[in-house]
Write an enzyme that holds these catalytic residues in place. Structure first.
Site, PDB file in Angstrom:
ATOM      1  N   THR A   1      20.512  11.026  41.120  1.00 40.63           N
ATOM      2  CA  THR A   1      20.347   9.985  41.802  1.00 40.63           C
ATOM      3  C   THR A   1      20.818   8.623  40.828  1.00 40.63           C
ATOM      4  O   THR A   1      21.255   7.616  41.270  1.00 40.63           O
ATOM      5  CB  THR A   1      19.012   9.890  42.146  1.00 40.63           C
ATOM      6  OG1 THR A   1      18.651  10.944  43.173  1.00 40.63           O
ATOM      7  CG2 THR A   1      18.429   8.673  42.968  1.00 40.63           C
TER       8      THR A   1
ATOM      9  N   THR B   1      16.477  13.798  38.701  1.00 40.94           N
ATOM     10  CA  THR B   1      14.960  14.134  38.369  1.00 40.94           C
ATOM     11  C   THR B   1      14.341  15.507  38.954  1.00 40.94           C
ATOM     12  O   THR B   1      13.396  15.826  38.583  1.00 40.94           O
ATOM     13  CB  THR B   1      14.020  13.070  39.367  1.00 40.94           C
ATOM     14  OG1 THR B   1      14.453  13.047  40.686  1.00 40.94           O
ATOM     15  CG2 THR B   1      14.656  11.688  38.649  1.00 40.94           C
ATOM     16  N   ASP B   2      15.232  16.236  39.949  1.00 42.63           N
ATOM     17  CA  ASP B   2      14.517  17.488  40.508  1.00 42.63           C
ATOM     18  C   ASP B   2      14.304  18.469  39.513  1.00 42.63           C
ATOM     19  O   ASP B   2      13.535  19.126  39.574  1.00 42.63           O
ATOM     20  CB  ASP B   2      15.429  18.048  41.404  1.00 42.63           C
ATOM     21  CG  ASP B   2      15.324  17.227  42.813  1.00 42.63           C
ATOM     22  OD1 ASP B   2      14.634  16.236  43.011  1.00 42.63           O
ATOM     23  OD2 ASP B   2      16.227  17.549  43.667  1.00 42.63           O
TER      24      ASP B   2
HETATM   25  N1  ASP Z   1      18.231  15.618  43.943  1.00 40.29           N
HETATM   26  C1  ASP Z   1      18.477  14.755  42.716  1.00 40.29           C
HETATM   27  C2  ASP Z   1      18.803  15.444  41.462  1.00 40.29           C
HETATM   28  O1  ASP Z   1      17.903  16.030  40.900  1.00 40.29           O
HETATM   29  C3  ASP Z   1      17.286  13.925  42.804  1.00 40.29           C
HETATM   30  C4  ASP Z   1      17.157  12.826  41.901  1.00 40.29           C
HETATM   31  O2  ASP Z   1      17.902  12.795  41.010  1.00 40.29           O
HETATM   32  O3  ASP Z   1      16.231  11.999  41.752  1.00 40.29           O
HETATM   33  O4  ASP Z   1      19.584  15.379  40.997  1.00 40.29           O
END
Ligand code: ASP
Length: 334
Positions: free
Chosen positions: A14, A94-95
């Protein structure tokens, strides 16, 4: 004055996401913004360090595989051999950020710090959190007090150890906490204020660096089995038939498990599969032989590790050739 050298490795997520409009924080394309644009969005970075940026991949971190993980470990090990490098920042979705952080901490040297960061709002959003996270991650990575700290997680003005960092919210910018612990540092005025000496904290965490001197081409398969009402134990032989060498139970409560699921897991352990008993609950340990007879089942108790972190540890431990008792000792070190 010579600025410290910082390597920035962008992997997507993200933080590099682009949405159709500035008010959209979901429904964006992760990894759409190139690393050069991430750096250009934070001109103050140039006053902090000499940035060398690269982008081995640009993906949402739900797409991370063992192959991505091994590529990251290899790249970071090579970079850490460069004596002139002060620190490394990895931008990451973040995942699965907390899994990659633990992997890098376990499999890489801990001298040159590696700070993983991401964002909850895409780069195009009003109040995007990525630029400040990136700046703060760089400030942590080049801070002399971070030398020897291993891999760290920087999110929303806090620094977390890779063992404790956990994503606990799907959308808010304060999505990360230290599971069963405290933040190692807070960011104030763009600089880390250490609550705990980071290098000392690293010495208390296990490392597998000596056991993984030669990196494999693939990591052993380890799957997670979920306990829930009416959970079907037939998943266990199915996963074994798919090549699982390890299984992690995301048990209920204190790693509790229904009798049929326990029997299926015990049968798997009897065939040599590494079985770790963890809990789907967000906090608290799973202690050995408490409530479930791990000795009789042939299980390892996950201690403070979440199921997905236990899965990662199991995969690395299997690759390093550790037996069940050695894995229990490793897990007990967290
Ligand atoms: N789906 C995204 C990822 O993990 C979420 C994020 O980056 O916050 O790449």
């Amino acid at each position: 004055m010579d600025l410290p050298r910082l390597l920035l490795i962008a992997t997507g997520g993200t933080i590099a996401g682009a949405a159709p409009s500035a008010d959209r924080t979901q429904g964006y394309r992760p990894g759409a913004v190139p690393v050069s644009a991430l750096v250009d969005a934070v001109p103050a970075l140039r006053g902090l360090a000499r940035i060398e940026a690269e982008q081995p991949f640009a993906i949402g971190s739900q797409h991370m595989t063992g192959a991505h993980h091994l590529a990251l470990v290899a790249r970071i090990r090579a970079a850490q051999a460069d004596p002139g490098l002060a620190g490394i920042v990895v931008t990451h979705g973040t995942d699965t950020l907390e899994e990659s952080a633990l992997l890098l901490d376990l499999a890489c040297p801990r001298g040159v710090p590696v700070v993983l960061t991401g964002a909850m709002r895409p780069a195009t959003a009003i109040g995007a959190d990525g630029p400040m996270n990136l700046y703060a991650a760089a400030a942590v990575a080049v801070d002399p007090a971070a030398r020897g700290a291993g891999a760290l997680v920087l999110m929303n003005d806090q620094v977390f150890g890779p063992d404790r960092a956990a994503k606990v919210h799907t959308s808010r910018t304060d999505a990360f906490v230290a599971r069963d612990g405290a933040a190692l540092a807070s960011i104030l005025d763009g600089r880390p204020h250490w609550h705990l000496p980071a290098a000392e904290a690293a010495t208390r965490r296990p490392s597998l660096l000596d056991r993984l001197t030669t990196l494999p081409t693939t990591l052993p398969r380890v799957d997670i089995v979920a306990q829930h009402v009416d959970a079907d134990p037939a998943i266990v032989p199915f996963l074994l038939s798919r090549g699982a060498r390890g299984l992690v139970l995301a048990g209920t409560g204190h790693g509790t498990v229904s009798d049929p699921m326990r029997d299926a897991l015990s049968a798997a352990a009897a065939t040599g599969c590494l079985v770790i008993r963890a809990s789907r609950v967000a906090n608290g340990p799973v202690t050995r032989n408490a409530g479930v007879d791990d000795d009789a089942g042939g299980f390892v108790a996950a201690g403070w590790l979440s199921p997905h972190k236990a899965r990662l540890v199991a995969s690395l431990a299997l690759d390093a050739g550790l037996g069940r008792d050695a894995v229990q000792a490793l897990v007990d070190g967290f």
